[in-house]
Design a protein around this motif. Sequence first.
Motif, PDB file in Angstrom:
ATOM      1  N   MET A   1       0.843  -1.200   0.000  1.00 55.08           N
ATOM      2  CA  MET A   1       0.000   0.000   0.000  1.00 55.08           C
ATOM      3  C   MET A   1       0.875   1.246   0.000  1.00 55.08           C
ATOM      4  N   LYS A   2       0.534   2.200  -0.875  1.00 56.28           N
ATOM      5  CA  LYS A   2       1.312   3.428  -0.992  1.00 56.28           C
ATOM      6  C   LYS A   2       0.666   4.565  -0.205  1.00 56.28           C
ATOM      7  N   ASP A   3       1.404   5.674  -0.118  1.00 58.22           N
ATOM      8  CA  ASP A   3       0.895   6.920   0.465  1.00 58.22           C
ATOM      9  C   ASP A   3       0.462   6.775   1.922  1.00 58.22           C
ATOM     10  N   ILE A   4       1.228   5.995   2.684  1.00 58.37           N
ATOM     11  CA  ILE A   4       0.957   5.856   4.119  1.00 58.37           C
ATOM     12  C   ILE A   4       1.701   6.951   4.871  1.00 58.37           C
ATOM     13  N   ILE A   5       1.012   7.628   5.757  1.00 59.28           N
ATOM     14  CA  ILE A   5       1.603   8.689   6.567  1.00 59.28           C
ATOM     15  C   ILE A   5       1.372   8.361   8.036  1.00 59.28           C
ATOM     16  N   VAL A   6       2.446   8.151   8.772  1.00 57.54           N
ATOM     17  CA  VAL A   6       2.351   7.854  10.205  1.00 57.54           C
ATOM     18  C   VAL A   6       2.557   9.152  10.965  1.00 57.54           C
ATOM     19  N   ILE A   7       1.590   9.492  11.801  1.00 58.53           N
ATOM     20  CA  ILE A   7       1.620  10.734  12.580  1.00 58.53           C
ATOM     21  C   ILE A   7       1.678  10.369  14.052  1.00 58.53           C
ATOM     22  N   LYS A   8       2.754  10.737  14.706  1.00 56.59           N
ATOM     23  CA  LYS A   8       2.856  10.479  16.140  1.00 56.59           C
ATOM     24  C   LYS A   8       2.501  11.748  16.894  1.00 56.59           C
ATOM     25  N   CYS A   9       1.465  11.681  17.729  1.00 55.48           N
ATOM     26  CA  CYS A   9       1.022  12.828  18.523  1.00 55.48           C
ATOM     27  C   CYS A   9       1.526  12.677  19.956  1.00 55.48           C
ATOM     28  N   GLY A  10       2.343  13.614  20.377  1.00 56.14           N
ATOM     29  CA  GLY A  10       2.861  13.583  21.739  1.00 56.14           C
ATOM     30  C   GLY A  10       1.780  13.875  22.757  1.00 56.14           C
ATOM     31  N   GLY A  11       1.899  13.260  23.918  1.00 56.44           N
ATOM     32  CA  GLY A  11       0.891  13.433  24.957  1.00 56.44           C
ATOM     33  C   GLY A  11       0.723  14.869  25.393  1.00 56.44           C
ATOM     34  N   SER A  12       1.808  15.646  25.334  1.00 61.27           N
ATOM     35  CA  SER A  12       1.752  17.036  25.790  1.00 61.27           C
ATOM     36  C   SER A  12       0.973  17.928  24.829  1.00 61.27           C
ATOM     37  N   THR A  13       0.733  17.456  23.604  1.00 62.47           N
ATOM     38  CA  THR A  13       0.015  18.279  22.624  1.00 62.47           C
ATOM     39  C   THR A  13      -1.429  17.847  22.422  1.00 62.47           C
ATOM     40  N   ILE A  14      -1.777  16.636  22.839  1.00 60.05           N
ATOM     41  CA  ILE A  14      -3.085  16.068  22.484  1.00 60.05           C
ATOM     42  C   ILE A  14      -4.242  16.959  22.940  1.00 60.05           C
ATOM     43  N   SER A  15      -4.176  17.465  24.164  1.00 57.40           N
ATOM     44  CA  SER A  15      -5.285  18.263  24.680  1.00 57.40           C
ATOM     45  C   SER A  15      -5.397  19.605  23.966  1.00 57.40           C
ATOM     46  N   GLU A  16      -4.339  20.004  23.251  1.00 56.48           N
ATOM     47  CA  GLU A  16      -4.343  21.306  22.584  1.00 56.48           C
ATOM     48  C   GLU A  16      -4.520  21.208  21.073  1.00 56.48           C
ATOM     49  N   LEU A  17      -4.658  20.001  20.556  1.00 57.18           N
ATOM     50  CA  LEU A  17      -4.869  19.859  19.117  1.00 57.18           C
ATOM     51  C   LEU A  17      -6.246  20.416  18.751  1.00 57.18           C
ATOM     52  N   SER A  18      -6.285  21.190  17.684  1.00 59.58           N
ATOM     53  CA  SER A  18      -7.515  21.881  17.306  1.00 59.58           C
ATOM     54  C   SER A  18      -8.399  21.016  16.413  1.00 59.58           C
ATOM     55  N   GLU A  19      -9.621  21.488  16.201  1.00 55.73           N
ATOM     56  CA  GLU A  19     -10.512  20.814  15.252  1.00 55.73           C
ATOM     57  C   GLU A  19      -9.873  20.784  13.865  1.00 55.73           C
ATOM     58  N   ALA A  20      -9.144  21.859  13.552  1.00 54.77           N
ATOM     59  CA  ALA A  20      -8.494  21.947  12.234  1.00 54.77           C
ATOM     60  C   ALA A  20      -7.467  20.833  12.044  1.00 54.77           C
ATOM     61  N   PHE A  21      -6.796  20.456  13.125  1.00 58.17           N
ATOM     62  CA  PHE A  21      -5.815  19.370  13.025  1.00 58.17           C
ATOM     63  C   PHE A  21      -6.516  18.085  12.594  1.00 58.17           C
ATOM     64  N   PHE A  22      -7.584  17.723  13.276  1.00 61.19           N
ATOM     65  CA  PHE A  22      -8.291  16.483  12.963  1.00 61.19           C
ATOM     66  C   PHE A  22      -8.958  16.563  11.587  1.00 61.19           C
ATOM     67  N   GLN A  23      -9.470  17.729  11.232  1.00 56.05           N
ATOM     68  CA  GLN A  23     -10.050  17.909   9.901  1.00 56.05           C
ATOM     69  C   GLN A  23      -8.994  17.717   8.818  1.00 56.05           C
ATOM     70  N   SER A  24      -7.759  18.176   9.098  1.00 50.76           N
ATOM     71  CA  SER A  24      -6.687  18.032   8.106  1.00 50.76           C
ATOM     72  C   SER A  24      -6.292  16.568   7.928  1.00 50.76           C
ATOM     73  N   VAL A  25      -6.350  15.787   9.013  1.00 49.19           N
ATOM     74  CA  VAL A  25      -6.034  14.360   8.909  1.00 49.19           C
ATOM     75  C   VAL A  25      -7.107  13.647   8.089  1.00 49.19           C
TER      76      VAL A  25
END
Length: 261
Positions: A1-25
């Motif tokens: 499978m091509k075009d796989i993107i692994v995104i590691k989200c650090g615990g210190s940022t999770i509570s501050e990730l915006s709706e825009a972040f999840f929309q972009s994923v």
Amino acid sequence: MKDIIVIKCGGSTISELSEAFFQSVVAMQKSGKHPIIVHGGGPAINQLLEKLDIQSEFVDGLRKTTADVLETAEMVLCGKVNKQIVTSLQQANGQAVGLSGCDGNLLQVQAINEEKLGYVGEPTNVNTELLISLMEKQMIPVIAPIGMNEHGTHYNVNADSAAGAIAKELGAEQLVFVTDVDGILKDGQCLEKVTADEIEAFIEDGTIYGGMLPKVRAALNALTETLQSVMIMNGKSTTVGQYGYVSGTTIVKSAVGQSVS
């Protein structure tokens, strides 16, 4: 499978990730990419450990994990944090499924050094077939870094190491570490690009230390002919969808013009 993107989200940022972040994923997936999220949860684990009056310490950037610490980490990572991310992706009109490394034998691990670190493991094998089958069904896997050895013993796995192993085994196109710092800093300035040799020198002279150590080691281990660069970026200031424009540190095997084999 091509075009796989692994995104590691650090615990210190999770509570501050915006709706825009999840929309972009989600937008990334709808454009034909195949994102996978691997997450930490350090601050939430610390809060519960403190509430339960359980002592915890870090050794070389890794959390020393007793049986009590492991039980607490597993509750937080596989329960609270994992489901928060799944919910946020689904609220952004995506389809996500939460997993721990124990589910479907996803992350097979071995102890790093039980005497020094306790129940801390490093990945030895990844069940790529499980992840591919989920992505083929247009699901976004969200992975909590708890793994299991051949005897069924559970281990806490550094999320950076888990993300790096998953990216390498899947032949991912990109690996991104979303953290709470702009990248690798030297004399207060964020380095735009560093090579493997430069990283070794920065570790030796103390420029890279603490929690950044597992990140850069996981990045170096993940680099392959398919995955020739890894980015460390600040999740509080941008969204992951803007790959051409994010600021951060890109880690490469060698300088331009040198062999990358």
